[in-house]
Design a protein around this motif. Structure first.
Motif, PDB file in Angstrom:
ATOM      1  N   PRO A 118      -2.694  44.848   8.807  1.00 44.52           N
ATOM      2  CA  PRO A 118      -2.957  45.138   7.397  1.00 44.52           C
ATOM      3  C   PRO A 118      -1.628  45.225   6.639  1.00 44.52           C
ATOM      4  N   ARG A 119      -1.637  44.907   5.325  1.00 44.80           N
ATOM      5  CA  ARG A 119      -0.371  44.901   4.578  1.00 44.80           C
ATOM      6  C   ARG A 119      -0.096  46.307   4.045  1.00 44.80           C
ATOM      7  N   THR A 120       0.018  47.276   4.964  1.00 45.64           N
ATOM      8  CA  THR A 120       0.276  48.657   4.553  1.00 45.64           C
ATOM      9  C   THR A 120       1.765  48.959   4.691  1.00 45.64           C
ATOM     10  N   THR A 121       2.175  50.069   4.122  1.00 42.63           N
ATOM     11  CA  THR A 121       3.593  50.445   4.152  1.00 42.63           C
ATOM     12  C   THR A 121       4.074  50.573   5.592  1.00 42.63           C
ATOM     13  N   ALA A 123       3.049  49.080   8.183  1.00 40.53           N
ATOM     14  CA  ALA A 123       3.091  47.803   8.902  1.00 40.53           C
ATOM     15  C   ALA A 123       4.233  46.904   8.438  1.00 40.53           C
ATOM     16  N   GLN A 124       4.918  47.305   7.383  1.00 42.17           N
ATOM     17  CA  GLN A 124       5.945  46.422   6.812  1.00 42.17           C
ATOM     18  C   GLN A 124       6.995  45.988   7.821  1.00 42.17           C
ATOM     19  N   ALA A 125       7.389  46.909   8.689  1.00 42.75           N
ATOM     20  CA  ALA A 125       8.454  46.595   9.643  1.00 42.75           C
ATOM     21  C   ALA A 125       7.998  45.603  10.714  1.00 42.75           C
ATOM     22  N   MET A 126       6.692  45.354  10.773  1.00 45.12           N
ATOM     23  CA  MET A 126       6.160  44.414  11.777  1.00 45.12           C
ATOM     24  C   MET A 126       5.569  43.189  11.118  1.00 45.12           C
ATOM     25  N   ASP A 127       5.756  43.068   9.807  1.00 50.57           N
ATOM     26  CA  ASP A 127       5.026  42.073   9.035  1.00 50.57           C
ATOM     27  C   ASP A 127       5.650  40.688   9.182  1.00 50.57           C
ATOM     28  N   VAL A 128       5.178  39.956  10.168  1.00 51.53           N
ATOM     29  CA  VAL A 128       5.727  38.610  10.414  1.00 51.53           C
ATOM     30  C   VAL A 128       5.366  37.632   9.292  1.00 51.53           C
ATOM     31  N   LEU A 129       4.230  37.856   8.642  1.00 55.13           N
ATOM     32  CA  LEU A 129       3.879  36.952   7.532  1.00 55.13           C
ATOM     33  C   LEU A 129       4.960  37.032   6.465  1.00 55.13           C
ATOM     34  N   SER A 130       5.380  38.261   6.155  1.00 60.17           N
ATOM     35  CA  SER A 130       6.410  38.415   5.125  1.00 60.17           C
ATOM     36  C   SER A 130       7.752  37.868   5.584  1.00 60.17           C
ATOM     37  N   SER A 131       8.169  38.234   6.792  1.00 62.25           N
ATOM     38  CA  SER A 131       9.525  37.828   7.197  1.00 62.25           C
ATOM     39  C   SER A 131       9.620  36.307   7.288  1.00 62.25           C
ATOM     40  N   GLY A 173       3.659  35.011  -4.039  1.00 64.68           N
ATOM     41  CA  GLY A 173       3.660  35.975  -2.932  1.00 64.68           C
ATOM     42  C   GLY A 173       5.078  36.041  -2.374  1.00 64.68           C
ATOM     43  N   VAL A 174       5.184  36.381  -1.118  1.00 57.96           N
ATOM     44  CA  VAL A 174       6.511  36.557  -0.523  1.00 57.96           C
ATOM     45  C   VAL A 174       7.302  35.235  -0.553  1.00 57.96           C
ATOM     46  N   ALA A 175       6.657  34.134  -0.153  1.00 55.01           N
ATOM     47  CA  ALA A 175       7.349  32.838  -0.122  1.00 55.01           C
ATOM     48  C   ALA A 175       7.716  32.397  -1.535  1.00 55.01           C
ATOM     49  N   TYR A 193       3.982  31.242 -11.282  1.00 52.29           N
ATOM     50  CA  TYR A 193       2.580  31.413 -11.643  1.00 52.29           C
ATOM     51  C   TYR A 193       1.793  31.949 -10.451  1.00 52.29           C
ATOM     52  N   ASP A 194       0.880  32.852 -10.731  1.00 48.40           N
ATOM     53  CA  ASP A 194       0.000  33.385  -9.669  1.00 48.40           C
ATOM     54  C   ASP A 194      -1.274  33.906 -10.317  1.00 48.40           C
ATOM     55  N   VAL A 195      -2.338  34.006  -9.535  1.00 47.55           N
ATOM     56  CA  VAL A 195      -3.590  34.547 -10.077  1.00 47.55           C
ATOM     57  C   VAL A 195      -3.636  36.072  -9.998  1.00 47.55           C
ATOM     58  N   ARG A 196      -2.720  36.686  -9.219  1.00 44.28           N
ATOM     59  CA  ARG A 196      -2.711  38.150  -9.162  1.00 44.28           C
ATOM     60  C   ARG A 196      -1.849  38.671 -10.311  1.00 44.28           C
ATOM     61  N   PRO A 197      -2.468  39.475 -11.216  1.00 44.80           N
ATOM     62  CA  PRO A 197      -1.736  39.885 -12.417  1.00 44.80           C
ATOM     63  C   PRO A 197      -0.455  40.674 -12.110  1.00 44.80           C
ATOM     64  N   GLY A 221      -6.807  44.007  -0.190  1.00 42.88           N
ATOM     65  CA  GLY A 221      -5.671  44.064   0.728  1.00 42.88           C
ATOM     66  C   GLY A 221      -4.396  43.452   0.162  1.00 42.88           C
ATOM     67  N   GLY A 222      -4.297  43.361  -1.189  1.00 43.82           N
ATOM     68  CA  GLY A 222      -3.092  42.792  -1.792  1.00 43.82           C
ATOM     69  C   GLY A 222      -3.113  41.275  -1.838  1.00 43.82           C
ATOM     70  N   TYR A 223      -4.198  40.652  -1.370  1.00 46.98           N
ATOM     71  CA  TYR A 223      -4.290  39.195  -1.355  1.00 46.98           C
ATOM     72  C   TYR A 223      -5.080  38.700  -2.566  1.00 46.98           C
ATOM     73  N   ALA A 234     -10.763  26.190 -15.432  1.00 46.89           N
ATOM     74  CA  ALA A 234      -9.947  26.746 -16.523  1.00 46.89           C
ATOM     75  C   ALA A 234      -8.465  26.692 -16.148  1.00 46.89           C
ATOM     76  N   GLN A 235      -8.178  27.055 -14.886  1.00 44.03           N
ATOM     77  CA  GLN A 235      -6.798  27.047 -14.400  1.00 44.03           C
ATOM     78  C   GLN A 235      -6.234  25.627 -14.483  1.00 44.03           C
ATOM     79  N   GLN A 236      -7.027  24.662 -14.054  1.00 44.38           N
ATOM     80  CA  GLN A 236      -6.532  23.288 -13.960  1.00 44.38           C
ATOM     81  C   GLN A 236      -6.301  22.671 -15.332  1.00 44.38           C
TER      82      GLN A 236
HETATM   83  P1  NAD Z   1      -0.302  34.582   0.621  1.00 45.53           P
HETATM   84  O1  NAD Z   1       0.638  33.788   1.485  1.00 45.53           O
HETATM   85  O2  NAD Z   1      -1.635  34.944   1.138  1.00 45.53           O
HETATM   86  O3  NAD Z   1      -0.484  33.790  -0.763  1.00 45.53           O
HETATM   87  C1  NAD Z   1       0.616  33.363  -1.534  1.00 45.53           C
HETATM   88  C2  NAD Z   1       0.337  33.603  -3.006  1.00 45.53           C
HETATM   89  O4  NAD Z   1      -0.604  32.650  -3.489  1.00 45.53           O
HETATM   90  C3  NAD Z   1      -0.249  34.972  -3.314  1.00 45.53           C
HETATM   91  O5  NAD Z   1       0.609  35.641  -4.201  1.00 45.53           O
HETATM   92  C4  NAD Z   1      -1.610  34.646  -3.938  1.00 45.53           C
HETATM   93  O6  NAD Z   1      -1.960  35.560  -4.946  1.00 45.53           O
HETATM   94  C5  NAD Z   1      -1.370  33.267  -4.488  1.00 45.53           C
HETATM   95  N1  NAD Z   1      -2.598  32.500  -4.770  1.00 45.53           N
HETATM   96  C6  NAD Z   1      -3.739  32.418  -4.033  1.00 45.53           C
HETATM   97  N2  NAD Z   1      -4.630  31.596  -4.623  1.00 45.53           N
HETATM   98  C7  NAD Z   1      -4.047  31.132  -5.760  1.00 45.53           C
HETATM   99  C8  NAD Z   1      -4.457  30.251  -6.794  1.00 45.53           C
HETATM  100  N3  NAD Z   1      -5.660  29.665  -6.776  1.00 45.53           N
HETATM  101  N4  NAD Z   1      -3.592  30.007  -7.810  1.00 45.53           N
HETATM  102  C9  NAD Z   1      -2.368  30.589  -7.830  1.00 45.53           C
HETATM  103  N5  NAD Z   1      -1.915  31.428  -6.896  1.00 45.53           N
HETATM  104  C10 NAD Z   1      -2.743  31.706  -5.864  1.00 45.53           C
HETATM  105  O7  NAD Z   1       0.394  35.908   0.102  1.00 45.53           O
HETATM  106  P2  NAD Z   1       1.553  36.784   0.774  1.00 45.53           P
HETATM  107  O8  NAD Z   1       2.862  36.268   0.340  1.00 45.53           O
HETATM  108  O9  NAD Z   1       1.303  36.907   2.218  1.00 45.53           O
HETATM  109  O10 NAD Z   1       1.369  38.182   0.067  1.00 45.53           O
HETATM  110  C11 NAD Z   1       0.140  38.670  -0.412  1.00 45.53           C
HETATM  111  C12 NAD Z   1       0.342  40.026  -1.026  1.00 45.53           C
HETATM  112  O11 NAD Z   1       0.607  41.004  -0.059  1.00 45.53           O
HETATM  113  C13 NAD Z   1       1.498  40.133  -1.993  1.00 45.53           C
HETATM  114  O12 NAD Z   1       1.121  41.034  -3.007  1.00 45.53           O
HETATM  115  C14 NAD Z   1       2.554  40.784  -1.223  1.00 45.53           C
HETATM  116  O13 NAD Z   1       3.509  41.412  -2.053  1.00 45.53           O
HETATM  117  C15 NAD Z   1       1.712  41.772  -0.501  1.00 45.53           C
HETATM  118  N6  NAD Z   1       2.443  42.308   0.609  1.00 45.53           N
HETATM  119  C16 NAD Z   1       2.418  43.664   0.792  1.00 45.53           C
HETATM  120  C17 NAD Z   1       3.120  44.211   1.842  1.00 45.53           C
HETATM  121  C18 NAD Z   1       3.126  45.672   2.060  1.00 45.53           C
HETATM  122  O14 NAD Z   1       2.987  46.429   1.154  1.00 45.53           O
HETATM  123  N7  NAD Z   1       3.287  46.078   3.273  1.00 45.53           N
HETATM  124  C19 NAD Z   1       3.800  43.415   2.714  1.00 45.53           C
HETATM  125  C20 NAD Z   1       3.782  42.041   2.511  1.00 45.53           C
HETATM  126  C21 NAD Z   1       3.076  41.505   1.445  1.00 45.53           C
END
Ligand code: NAD
Length: 364
Positions: A118-121, A123-131, A173-175, A193-197, A221-223, A234-236
């Motif tokens: 889970p993307r919790t505080t 878990a951050q030190a183990m978060d391979v998706l982020s790193s 997101g992170v990338a 640009y992102d869909v998460r405000p 879950g932050g996703y 609308a987005q397109q």
């Molecule tokens: P991800 O790789 O799942 O997605 C990348 C980005 O694409 C996201 O920001 C998402 O909102 C965006 N996206 C999805 N559909 C879209 C669309 N149709 N149009 C435009 N953008 C779109 O995301 P991620 O990088 O793994 O991170 C997800 C979230 O988790 C982020 O908020 C990140 O900051 C958060 N996070 C929290 C923690 C923590 O608190 N421990 C750690 C890591 C990440």
């Protein structure tokens, strides 16, 4: 306890799950570290750079491992070489891989897939998706800068003034945020640009402009969640007009466990300037552009679309250092009183477990 790692065998993979630094920390905890000969070589860590670590061939490593750490899932044959009850920790790519999980379950392995933390505080030190996403975002923008026919920065020279490239990052997101930061350092004029405000503030804090297309889709879950058909349309529509002036797009949009959302249509690409470039970091999940072919270069009406795969493997030394620290922090959770005792009451342990005691724990 023997903590082990094999040489990674996925195509193009150069990372290693245990670095010299982490091997030393594991030894400090009283654990034995056993690596396959040459496991770290392609990441920049020859066997000689590991102190107080044992080396063996792959079969011996498998037979002796109590805990096998990996970057990507090894060949399925490896499960057969492990003893029942062996713990496996890594990016096991569980989505759409029911057969792999069943195979691991049959071997009575206890397997943890770190993508599912889970993307919790905590878990951050183990978060391979982020790193690893940070590495991918950085690499994607460098590939964009290298492949574009234009400079990124503004240049004022005796041969005239060069205008900065206009770069758009889709998915913040992170990338995406790392891609934005990298483009900023190279002097491009950049929008995110992102869909998460909540990403607006993050994009702006990096000195980029937030592109508001009027679609908001924060999920759990932050996703992000998947967009409805109306939201997508609308987005397109809003995006199509905007893209006409853009030189470079890096796309990073993802929804966990789902194919990458298709955001850039062929018609949008046809409306872009000749010489424009798209680097689709989401290529692994099918891509954010309709025209992306994973691992390939596509040219469409003068616009180039790149779909690079496994970007973190392209910066294997730092990617491995971060990955191995993530693994170490997770392994620390599993070791109690000198024994491997996963506590399934801990949500980090429970949620990342894909199979235990012969039972699959993950629903695709
Ligand atoms: P991800 O790789 O799942 O997605 C990348 C980005 O694409 C996201 O920001 C998402 O909102 C965006 N996206 C999805 N559909 C879209 C669309 N149709 N149009 C435009 N953008 C779109 O995301 P991620 O990088 O793994 O991170 C997800 C979230 O988790 C982020 O908020 C990140 O900051 C958060 N996070 C929290 C923690 C923590 O608190 N421990 C750690 C890591 C990440």
């Amino acid at each position: 306890i023997t903590v082990a790692a094999l040489r990674e065998t996925a195509a193009g993979e150069r990372r290693v799950a245990i670095t010299p630094e982490v091997a030393k920390k594991l030894r400090g905890k009283g654990l034995r570290v056993l690596l396959e000969h040459g496991a770290g070589a392609s990441a920049g860590f020859p066997d000689s750079s590991y102190a107080d670590v044992e080396f063996a061939d792959a079969a011996a490593v498998q037979a002796q491992a109590d805990l096998l750490a990996c970057v990507l899932p090894p060949d399925d044959a490896v499960w057969g070489g492990l003893r029942e009850g062996t713990v496996v920790v890594g990016q096991l790519r569980p989505y759409g891989a029911a057969a792999r999980i069943v195979a691991m379950g049959k071997r009575k392995l206890t397997a943890f897939s770190l993508e599912l933390l889970p993307r919790t505080t905590r878990a951050q030190a183990m978060d391979v998706l982020s790193s690893q996403a940070a590495v991918a975002g950085y690499r994607a923008m460098l590939i964009a800068a290298e492949s574009a026919p234009k400079f990124f920065p503004m240049l004022t020279t005796a041969a005239g003034t060069i205008r900065p490239s206009r770069v758009l990052v889709i998915g913040a997101g992170v990338a995406g945020l790392q891609a934005i930061a990298t483009a900023r350092r190279l002097g491009a004029q950049i929008e995110g640009y992102d869909v998460r405000p909540e990403t607006r503030e993050q994009v702006e804090s990096l000195g980029a402009k937030f592109l508001d297309l009027g679609v908001s889709a924060a999920g759990s879950g932050g996703y992000a969640r998947e967009l409805s058909a109306e939201e997508r349309a609308a987005q397109q529509q809003a995006l199509a007009d905007h893209l006409k002036a853009v030189d470079v797009i890096v796309t990073t949009a993802a929804v966990p466990g789902r194919p990458s959302p298709k955001i850039l249509t062929a018609a949008m690409v046809e409306g872009m300037k000749p010489g424009a470039l798209i680097v689709d970091l989401a290529a692994e999940g099918g891509g954010n552009c309709e025209l992306t072919r994973p691992g390939e270069r596509v040219e469409h009406g003068g616009v180039v679309i790149l779909g690079p795969l496994n970007l973190p493997a392209g910066a294997p030394l730092h990617a491995s250092e971060m990955y191995a620290r993530n693994v170490y922090n997770f392994v620390e959770l599993l070791v109690q009183d000198g024994a491997l005792k996963p506590d399934f009451n801990d949500e980090l342990v429970a949620k990342s477990c894909v199979t235990h005691g012969g039972e699959p724990h993950f629903q695709n």
